[in-house]
Design a protein around this motif. Structure first.
Motif, PDB file in Angstrom:
ATOM      1  N   SER A   1       2.829   1.758  -3.619  1.00 26.90           N
ATOM      2  CA  SER A   1       1.223   2.117  -4.369  1.00 26.90           C
ATOM      3  C   SER A   1       1.542   3.598  -4.054  1.00 26.90           C
ATOM      4  O   SER A   1       1.436   3.897  -5.141  1.00 26.90           O
ATOM      5  CB  SER A   1       0.745   1.374  -4.557  1.00 26.90           C
ATOM      6  OG  SER A   1      -0.395   1.788  -3.366  1.00 26.90           O
ATOM      7  N   LEU A   2       1.240   4.220  -2.629  1.00 21.16           N
ATOM      8  CA  LEU A   2       1.099   5.839  -3.076  1.00 21.16           C
ATOM      9  C   LEU A   2       2.622   6.250  -2.666  1.00 21.16           C
ATOM     10  O   LEU A   2       1.869   7.560  -4.003  1.00 21.16           O
ATOM     11  CB  LEU A   2       0.557   5.943  -0.787  1.00 21.16           C
ATOM     12  CG  LEU A   2      -0.680   5.718  -0.623  1.00 21.16           C
ATOM     13  CD1 LEU A   2      -1.328   5.795   0.271  1.00 21.16           C
ATOM     14  CD2 LEU A   2      -1.724   5.836  -1.747  1.00 21.16           C
TER      15      LEU A   2
ATOM     16  N   ASP B   1     -18.584   4.879  -7.704  1.00 18.99           N
ATOM     17  CA  ASP B   1     -17.348   5.365  -9.305  1.00 18.99           C
ATOM     18  C   ASP B   1     -16.878   6.990  -9.178  1.00 18.99           C
ATOM     19  O   ASP B   1     -15.709   7.034  -9.465  1.00 18.99           O
ATOM     20  CB  ASP B   1     -17.936   4.405 -10.433  1.00 18.99           C
ATOM     21  CG  ASP B   1     -17.110   3.183 -10.139  1.00 18.99           C
ATOM     22  OD1 ASP B   1     -16.350   3.096  -9.425  1.00 18.99           O
ATOM     23  OD2 ASP B   1     -16.844   3.009 -12.116  1.00 18.99           O
TER      24      ASP B   1
ATOM     25  N   ARG C   1      -9.424   2.574  -4.061  1.00 14.35           N
ATOM     26  CA  ARG C   1      -9.297   2.594  -4.970  1.00 14.35           C
ATOM     27  C   ARG C   1      -8.660   1.365  -5.558  1.00 14.35           C
ATOM     28  O   ARG C   1      -8.919   0.483  -6.540  1.00 14.35           O
ATOM     29  CB  ARG C   1      -8.793   3.784  -6.940  1.00 14.35           C
ATOM     30  CG  ARG C   1      -9.542   4.794  -5.807  1.00 14.35           C
ATOM     31  CD  ARG C   1      -8.287   5.981  -6.538  1.00 14.35           C
ATOM     32  NE  ARG C   1      -9.429   7.134  -6.989  1.00 14.35           N
ATOM     33  CZ  ARG C   1      -9.100   8.203  -7.611  1.00 14.35           C
ATOM     34  NH1 ARG C   1      -7.365   8.377  -8.203  1.00 14.35           N
ATOM     35  NH2 ARG C   1      -9.290   9.707  -8.028  1.00 14.35           N
TER      36      ARG C   1
ATOM     37  N   LYS D   1     -11.304   3.995 -15.592  1.00 18.30           N
ATOM     38  CA  LYS D   1     -12.532   4.607 -14.814  1.00 18.30           C
ATOM     39  C   LYS D   1     -12.002   5.438 -14.160  1.00 18.30           C
ATOM     40  O   LYS D   1     -10.828   4.931 -13.239  1.00 18.30           O
ATOM     41  CB  LYS D   1     -13.229   3.582 -14.242  1.00 18.30           C
ATOM     42  CG  LYS D   1     -12.739   2.725 -13.254  1.00 18.30           C
ATOM     43  CD  LYS D   1     -14.457   1.869 -12.692  1.00 18.30           C
ATOM     44  CE  LYS D   1     -13.914   0.296 -12.226  1.00 18.30           C
ATOM     45  NZ  LYS D   1     -14.675  -0.862 -12.100  1.00 18.30           N
TER      46      LYS D   1
ATOM     47  N   ARG E   1     -12.775  10.120 -19.259  1.00 20.46           N
ATOM     48  CA  ARG E   1     -13.688   8.769 -20.021  1.00 20.46           C
ATOM     49  C   ARG E   1     -14.554   8.854 -21.110  1.00 20.46           C
ATOM     50  O   ARG E   1     -14.432   7.403 -22.133  1.00 20.46           O
ATOM     51  CB  ARG E   1     -14.552   8.497 -19.561  1.00 20.46           C
ATOM     52  CG  ARG E   1     -14.783   8.194 -17.486  1.00 20.46           C
ATOM     53  CD  ARG E   1     -15.767   7.705 -16.638  1.00 20.46           C
ATOM     54  NE  ARG E   1     -15.921   9.408 -16.496  1.00 20.46           N
ATOM     55  CZ  ARG E   1     -16.994   9.755 -15.291  1.00 20.46           C
ATOM     56  NH1 ARG E   1     -16.902   8.846 -14.796  1.00 20.46           N
ATOM     57  NH2 ARG E   1     -17.013  11.030 -15.338  1.00 20.46           N
TER      58      ARG E   1
ATOM     59  N   SER F   1      -7.127   6.572  -2.335  1.00 18.78           N
ATOM     60  CA  SER F   1      -5.877   5.364  -3.902  1.00 18.78           C
ATOM     61  C   SER F   1      -6.315   4.533  -3.301  1.00 18.78           C
ATOM     62  O   SER F   1      -6.118   3.143  -3.758  1.00 18.78           O
ATOM     63  CB  SER F   1      -4.713   6.210  -3.079  1.00 18.78           C
ATOM     64  OG  SER F   1      -3.662   5.896  -4.407  1.00 18.78           O
ATOM     65  N   LEU F   2      -6.141   3.960  -1.551  1.00 19.29           N
ATOM     66  CA  LEU F   2      -6.103   2.029  -0.994  1.00 19.29           C
ATOM     67  C   LEU F   2      -7.632   1.915  -1.939  1.00 19.29           C
ATOM     68  O   LEU F   2      -7.359   0.789  -2.084  1.00 19.29           O
ATOM     69  CB  LEU F   2      -5.789   2.760   0.025  1.00 19.29           C
ATOM     70  CG  LEU F   2      -4.313   3.074   0.588  1.00 19.29           C
ATOM     71  CD1 LEU F   2      -4.035   2.773   1.877  1.00 19.29           C
ATOM     72  CD2 LEU F   2      -3.277   1.683  -0.078  1.00 19.29           C
TER      73      LEU F   2
ATOM     74  N   GLY G   1       0.584  -1.860   0.140  1.00 23.73           N
ATOM     75  CA  GLY G   1       0.232   0.014   0.135  1.00 23.73           C
ATOM     76  C   GLY G   1       0.858   1.771   0.006  1.00 23.73           C
ATOM     77  O   GLY G   1       0.398   2.298  -0.933  1.00 23.73           O
TER      78      GLY G   1
ATOM     79  N   GLU H   1     -11.111  -1.152  -4.870  1.00 24.94           N
ATOM     80  CA  GLU H   1     -12.750  -1.176  -5.897  1.00 24.94           C
ATOM     81  C   GLU H   1     -11.981  -1.611  -7.306  1.00 24.94           C
ATOM     82  O   GLU H   1     -12.822  -2.460  -7.529  1.00 24.94           O
ATOM     83  CB  GLU H   1     -13.368  -0.368  -5.377  1.00 24.94           C
ATOM     84  CG  GLU H   1     -14.748  -0.089  -5.622  1.00 24.94           C
ATOM     85  CD  GLU H   1     -15.503  -0.140  -4.370  1.00 24.94           C
ATOM     86  OE1 GLU H   1     -15.416  -1.408  -4.695  1.00 24.94           O
ATOM     87  OE2 GLU H   1     -17.013  -0.144  -4.661  1.00 24.94           O
ATOM     88  N   TRP H   2     -11.359  -0.930  -7.212  1.00 23.04           N
ATOM     89  CA  TRP H   2     -10.437  -0.669  -9.103  1.00 23.04           C
ATOM     90  C   TRP H   2      -9.439  -2.123  -9.734  1.00 23.04           C
ATOM     91  O   TRP H   2      -9.619  -2.491 -10.453  1.00 23.04           O
ATOM     92  CB  TRP H   2     -10.150   0.093  -9.784  1.00 23.04           C
ATOM     93  CG  TRP H   2     -11.076   1.442  -9.849  1.00 23.04           C
ATOM     94  CD1 TRP H   2     -12.545   0.853  -9.846  1.00 23.04           C
ATOM     95  CD2 TRP H   2     -10.881   3.138  -9.504  1.00 23.04           C
ATOM     96  NE1 TRP H   2     -13.148   3.182  -9.088  1.00 23.04           N
ATOM     97  CE2 TRP H   2     -12.387   3.521  -9.810  1.00 23.04           C
ATOM     98  CE3 TRP H   2      -9.856   3.613 -10.199  1.00 23.04           C
ATOM     99  CZ2 TRP H   2     -12.382   4.765  -9.964  1.00 23.04           C
ATOM    100  CZ3 TRP H   2     -10.034   5.223 -10.052  1.00 23.04           C
ATOM    101  CH2 TRP H   2     -11.275   5.573  -9.659  1.00 23.04           C
TER     102      TRP H   2
END
Lengths: 292, 531, 430
Positions: free
Chosen positions: B80-81, C19, C56, B527, B439, C53-54, B77, C59-60
């Protein structure tokens, strides 16, 4: 547009070279030695007051530049003895006495067209008043005593001249004076007298002059300072004048070479090595020897 | 750094509880723990340390040894941040994330990283807009946010020593009531760190008169890329040798890590006047900027907002921007009272000459705050119009503002995109903001193209790539537009002198040399991805 | 952690975040300094930007939530300081609420927290329990209790709540929502509100035990069904048309969200009736006209205004506290942008270290305000904040207590008020 090919030709690819300006501060940082002397181009290329920038040959004298700028109400944050050139003032790298208003010498050079130790022309910085594109070679060049590159043509930041100004001096404690004026251009202290230059809008200057007069300061001419400079170390030598906020003492004695931290010297030497591995430029000079 | 305990076999990486000790600044305890750990290992009882102690990755082990477990983070985590900043850049990959608190800690991070042949990247609040702090290929992340002490404020000498993690606005807040402030005021000043300001040589509206960060940084304690600690510059005046301080500022973290910064404090002006002028034509506002400067007035700030920005902002802040104006110009004047009063009159006259419909002078602090609030919240309000935006940053000669602005509207609209302009007009520092919906198929390519075109137009007009956001990763590929190979080589010489091995924030600024992993700009639009 | 991998995998499909809301964050980082946990740690994971961000990533990108992920979500105070700071209008409140709910489905809360939340719904038990604590306190036995708890309790828990004689007007013009723990620990605040309202001629009745707890803390903990259960009870019990005034910012924020939480027309109508007591008073002409007549009657004491997050960031009506107080006391502002004090409902019990860091900063901000102004009294319109700050040694009062005291000292000063009323100088608005 000024062409640097002549200068590049003069510098060539081999042999020791030194660039000469007005020669007014020829001994700063060591002797030039017996080497080939080149000269930077002279003359003002262009000046647009609305841009607050001027494009000029580094060999142009400060007085020629000052006259041209003054005609349009502007000036530049460089000063030096009569005959000094722009390139010389930049390479010696001393901030102007009026730094409180004009700014530091480090902030005056926007772009420098140079000849490198390989004889190639390169451009440092950019033409605009604000620029963070790439590394700040301009600030590195200011005060480098010509040891990194030969500067041929420069673009300088200019500023509007103040409408009015006054030098005031008196036996008044430094702190009292500092608390009474807003952004003074210069503050000097000789251990007894505090001398200050205020500048700006006419009415504001008059008010400040009145206020300072009330404190016991009187109008004076611009003071003549002793020729030598040393770093301020908390001690004012006899006959010395402190330039407050600049960390500089103007004095009669020639200063001893400054102490330089080992790490800084190593990094500085690496810088010189990176730009001029064969030590072609100004081999006898070393910015580490400049005290202030 | 090698010692016997590192020879033990790797058993896998299992960390103890995930909650870092928040107030764990007690180095004494950590030393005690590590001493015990060493003793236990020394007598072959490493298993007693159990699952918390055995670290397989030698780099991690050395970092933990240096900083303590709590300040070395390896979770996916966190990685990634810390793989991104405030910019559009995607695909960065952070390695181990470290939270040093002292200069020695930073030096240890750097020394350990380079001793393992690993690069390192310094990171403050991560608000940068050019990808300067986006890591390439898993470097050690040196996060400076905990180095947020204001060490010393000297009101007489008007200087302050601060840690690199001090938030820009916090310093000025800290100084409130002293009559002094820290002049650089980038739009992100409520969040960005002074260490980041140094790395980017940040600007802001008021640098028109007061100068950018470099003019306000006197000395910097730096951990060089070989772990050596040096002091560049001096509290007062120049220091002997080259102006390495000047070279370091704006180095985007590729020259070393600032660990203590001595900043110049600026006197609060006795008088401030804020003027709002509105125009039928944006050209009028743009031309007025040059006229003001040519007349010999250097305002503290000169900012332009175009019609679309006004329309977006006004409903939120109710600053009183006329909704039917093509542009508004904010002029701030400061100094002593008579000079300010005189300048107000002159600005009014210049404004009327250039087609200003009205000139409003803020009556009080409240009105001034509202005028500025609109400017400072501009980007936020824009986010409401379209979900995504791409903010550019170039500088042009201010006399060519009008013409370049028109070209920018053209090239963006040609690509069926919308551009809004809110910028530091006094410096000629443009911030064209392309708003769009990511999008929408194919929109990315058009945004990218338009962005590149804006940079090209600016450079062709005698401008530069960036005025305050820096080059980072985003504009590396445009460097050749402004610089010749010889120019870039000279810049590389400067970089190499600081960083012989090329391990400090590699692959940034210069287009030559290493490429950055899988980093791309605006490469995909799943998205929600914004740019 | 109690979740197995299987359960975690399910969680990844269960977050159920909107979303558009998740996409709204542009990662600019302007929220960072407004987040108390980021301020405490400098760690991006414990920041709004990091948490989004976490979210996301789960979720994504189908990332399986691990301990690190849970710690990030668990440490959020839900102060919503980031929402106020966000220039892009990210609906963080919805995001974190939904995430907390999804987590709660898969993971049981710690036992003490569950017991505590259960107690809130049992007014009589709560009262007896509190009396036991009060006895403990007076006997000096608090050291036997967990330090987390002791640090968050009022310095002197009341043995018995003062009761007011019921008002004679029926139905009363307004209902004062008395909630659960506040009714037990800070009865003087409700009394002060009643004093103020009565003084300006507003009749008031208490919601009382039959209405009970608002369920805000249950909602924060992700216990959706519990929160809904409380909401339904409150809505159905407090039927009627009159305004429902709230003197606890946390409860007020929750009551105002019932409409969204339950989604029924009744709940929406109810939420529309809810107002923070300051918000309502600031708009009511009777306060202003009453104040005009008493102005100058009392010495002006300066108070430091501390904005509870649920008043400033959730309800956005912190200005009303100033409106209501400004004619009678000098107001001193804090210079910290209204950052959270760490209390955060039950947060100070669950995350004592992070909470204590936030409180330390708040205490420092108060100290700065004191050194600027000389004021020492802090006003805070939320029971959680005032108890938590009070436990750190600050003198904290509810704004309504300060106002009630002003009115009372005026009355004590002379019988001016009675005279004024008799002479028709005070317009009670009918």
């Amino acid at each position: 547009m000024m062409n640097l090919s002549q200068l590049a030709n003069d510098v060539g690819e081999v042999g020791a070279v030194c660039v000469r300006g007005g020669g007014t501060r020829w001994d700063v940082g060591g002797a030039a030695g017996d080497v080939q002397v080149v000269m930077a181009p002279t003359g003002i290329d262009s000046f647009d007051p609305a841009e607050m920038t001027v494009v000029v040959g580094a060999g142009t004298t400060l007085s020629e530049l000052a006259d041209a700028l003054a005609a349009r109400g502007q000036e530049v944050a460089l000063d030096g003895p009569p005959g000094a050139t722009i390139g010389g003032a930049l390479m010696v790298g001393r901030s102007p006495l009026r730094r409180g208003r004009l700014g530091e010498v480090a902030d005056v050079l926007l772009q420098a067209d140079c000849v490198g130790a390989d004889g190639q022309v390169f451009v440092a910085g950019g033409p605009t008043v604000k620029n963070v594109s790439g590394y700040d070679l301009c600030r590195l060049l200011v005060g480098s005593l010509g040891t990194l590159a030969v500067v041929g043509r420069v673009i300088l930041r200019t500023r509007p001249m103040p409408e009015d100004s006054a030098w005031m001096s008196g036996e008044v404690p430094l702190k009292v004076v500092l608390q009474s004026v807003y952004r003074p251009a210069t503050v000097l202290w000789d251990g007894r007298q505090t001398t200050v230059r205020v500048e700006g809008h006419g009415a504001d200057v008059n008010n400040e002059v009145d206020l300072l007069g009330g404190l016991g300061l009187e109008r004076v001419d611009q003071p003549v300072l002793p020729r030598e400079r040393d770093r301020w170390s908390g001690f004012l030598p006899s006959g010395g004048v402190l330039e407050v906020g600049a960390g500089v003492v103007h004095q009669l004695e020639r200063p001893s070479p400054p102490a330089v931290a080992a790490g800084v010297r190593v990094l500085g030497d690496r810088m010189r090595e990176a730009f001029d591995p064969r030590r072609r430029f100004n081999p006898g000079r070393d910015p580490h020897r400049v005290a202030a | 750094m090698e010692s016997a305990e590192r020879c033990e076999p790797a058993v896998g990486v299992i960390r103890s509880g995930i909650l870092p000790e928040v107030n764990s600044t007690k180095r004494v305890d950590q030393d005690w723990r590590s001493t015990v750990r060493k003793r236990i290992d020394g007598i072959g009882l490493g298993w007693i340390r159990g699952k918390t102690a055995v670290i397989g990755d030698p780099l991690e082990r050395d970092l933990v040894e240096a900083l303590g477990r709590e300040r070395v983070v390896t979770g996916s985590g966190a990685r990634s941040l810390y793989s991104r900043d405030g910019s559009v850049t995607r695909g960065g990959s952070a390695g181990i994330v470290c939270f040093p608190e002292t200069t020695d800690d930073v030096a240890a991070c750097v020394t350990v990283a380079v001793s393992h042949g690993r690069a390192f990247v310094a990171r403050g609040a991560g608000t940068g807009l050019s990808g300067g702090a986006v890591p390439c290929d898993e470097p050690v992340m040196v996060v400076t946010t905990r180095m947020n002490s204001i060490y010393e404020v000297d009101l007489d000498r008007r200087i302050a020593w601060v840690g690199p993690g001090v938030v820009n606005l916090d310093l000025s807040r800290h100084l409130s009531g002293t009559g002094l402030h820290f002049a650089p005021d980038p739009s992100s000043q409520q969040a960005c760190t002074i260490g980041g300001n140094v790395a980017n040589n940040s600007g802001g509206p008021h640098c028109l008169l007061y100068g950018v960060t470099s003019a306000h940084v006197l000395a910097i304690e730096v951990v060089l890329p070989d772990g050596e600690v040096v002091l560049l510059g001096a509290e007062e005046g120049r220091s002997p040798g080259y102006d390495l301080r000047g070279a370091f500022v704006g180095g985007e973290g590729t020259l070393g890590i600032a660990t203590r910064i001595c900043v110049r404090l600026t006197e609060d002006p006795p008088e401030v006047a804020t003027l709002l002028l509105d125009f039928d034509q944006i050209e009028g506002a743009a031309d007025m900027v040059s006229a003001v400067i040519a007349s010999g007035i250097v305002p503290a700030a000169l900012e332009i907002m175009d019609k679309r920005v006004i329309e977006a902002v006004e409903p939120f802040v109710e600053a009183g921007y006329p909704l039917d104006a093509a542009a508004v110009l904010i002029v701030e004047l400061d100094g002593l009272p008579d000079g300010v009063a005189d300048a107000i009159e002159r600005i009014k006259a210049i404004g009327l000459d250039h087609g200003a419909r009205t000139v409003r002078v803020a009556k009080d602090d409240e009105e001034r705050t509202r005028i500025w609030k609109g400017r400072k919240n501009a980007f936020g309000a824009i986010a409401v119009i379209k979900p995504d935006y791409y903010l550019n940053d170039t500088v042009i000669p201010r006399t060519r503002l009008a013409e370049v602005l028109m070209r920018i509207y053209e090239v963006v609209e040609e690509r069926q995109l919308m551009v809004m302009n809110v910028f530091h007009a006094g410096d000629g520092n443009l911030h064209p903001l392309i708003v769009f919906d990511a999008r929408e198929p194919g929109v990315m390519e058009r945004v990218l193209e338009a962005g590149e075109e804006i940079v090209r137009i600016s450079v062709e007009a005698g401008g530069v790539l960036s005025g305050e956001h820096g080059i980072g990763l985003e504009k590396k590929r445009f460097m050749h537009m402004q610089f010749s190979p010889a120019d870039l080589e000279a810049q590389d010489q400067l970089r190499r002198a600081f960083d012989v091995r090329g391990l400090a924030n590699p692959a940034k600024v210069l287009p030559t040399g290493a490429s950055c992993g899988h980093v791309t700009n605006l490469e995909r639009a799943p998205k929600g991805t914004w740019v | 952690m109690t979740t197995s991998n299987q359960q975690r995998k399910e969680l990844s499909t269960l977050l159920g975040l909107d979303d558009e809301g998740l996409a709204a964050c542009v990662q600019c980082g302007l929220c960072l300094p407004h987040c108390p946990t980021y301020r405490a740690t400098g760690d991006e994971r414990w920041s709004p930007r990091g948490r989004i961000s976490l979210m996301r990533s789960v979720e994504w990108d189908n990332v399986v939530p691990d301990d690190e992920w849970h710690a990030a979500m668990d440490t959020c105070v839900q102060c919503l300081g980031c929402v106020t700071a966000c220039p892009s209008g990210v609906p963080y409140e919805e995001l974190i609420n939904t995430t907390r709910s999804a987590i709660a489905v898969n993971r049981r809360l710690p036992l003490p927290l569950r017991v505590g939340l259960w107690l809130l719904g049992k007014p009589s038990l709560l009262r007896s329990g509190s009396r036991v604590l009060a006895v403990f306190q007076r006997l000096g036995l608090m050291r036997l209790m967990p330090t987390n708890l002791v640090g968050a309790l009022p310095r002197r828990i009341p043995m018995k709540a003062p009761r007011r004689p019921p008002q004679l007007v029926d139905p009363a013009e307004v209902t004062l929502f008395t909630g659960c723990v506040m009714d037990v620990w800070q009865p003087e605040v409700h009394a002060a509100v009643e004093d103020v309202l009565t003084a300006i001629g507003v009749s008031v009745e208490r919601s009382g035990d039959r209405v009970g707890c608002c369920g805000a803390l249950h909602g924060h903990a992700g216990l959706d069904s519990e929160a809904r259960r409380h909401a339904k009870r409150v809505v159905s019990t407090l039927s009627g048309e009159g305004p429902v005034l709230v003197d606890s910012a946390g409860c007020g924020a929750a009551l105002k969200r019932f409409g969204d939480l339950l989604g029924t027309p009744e709940a929406r109508a109810f939420s529309d009736r809810v107002a923070d007591v300051h918000e309502w008073l600031a708009e009511d002409p009777r306060l202003a006209s009453f104040e005009v007549s008493v102005a100058g009657a009392t010495g002006h004491e300066a108070v430091i205004v501390q904005d509870p997050c649920h008043l400033r960031h959730a309800q956005g009506c912190h200005g009303a506290v100033r409106e209501v107080l400004k004619r009678h006391v000098d107001l001193v502002e804090l210079d910290d942008d209204g950052i959270c004090c760490g209390a955060g409902g039950a947060y100070s019990l669950i995350q004592p270290k992070l909470a204590a860091d936030a409180r330390e900063k708040k205490v420092a901000a108060v100290a700065r305000a004191t050194s600027r102004s000389g004021a020492t009294l802090v006003v805070s319109a939320n029971p959680g904040c005032s108890m938590y700050l009070g436990a750190a040694g600050l003198k904290v009062r509810h704004p309504m207590e300060v106002l009630a005291q002003v009115f009372q000292s005026h009355r004590a000063d002379s019988s001016k008020l009675g005279k004024a009323v008799a002479e028709g100088e005070v317009d009670f608005g009918g």
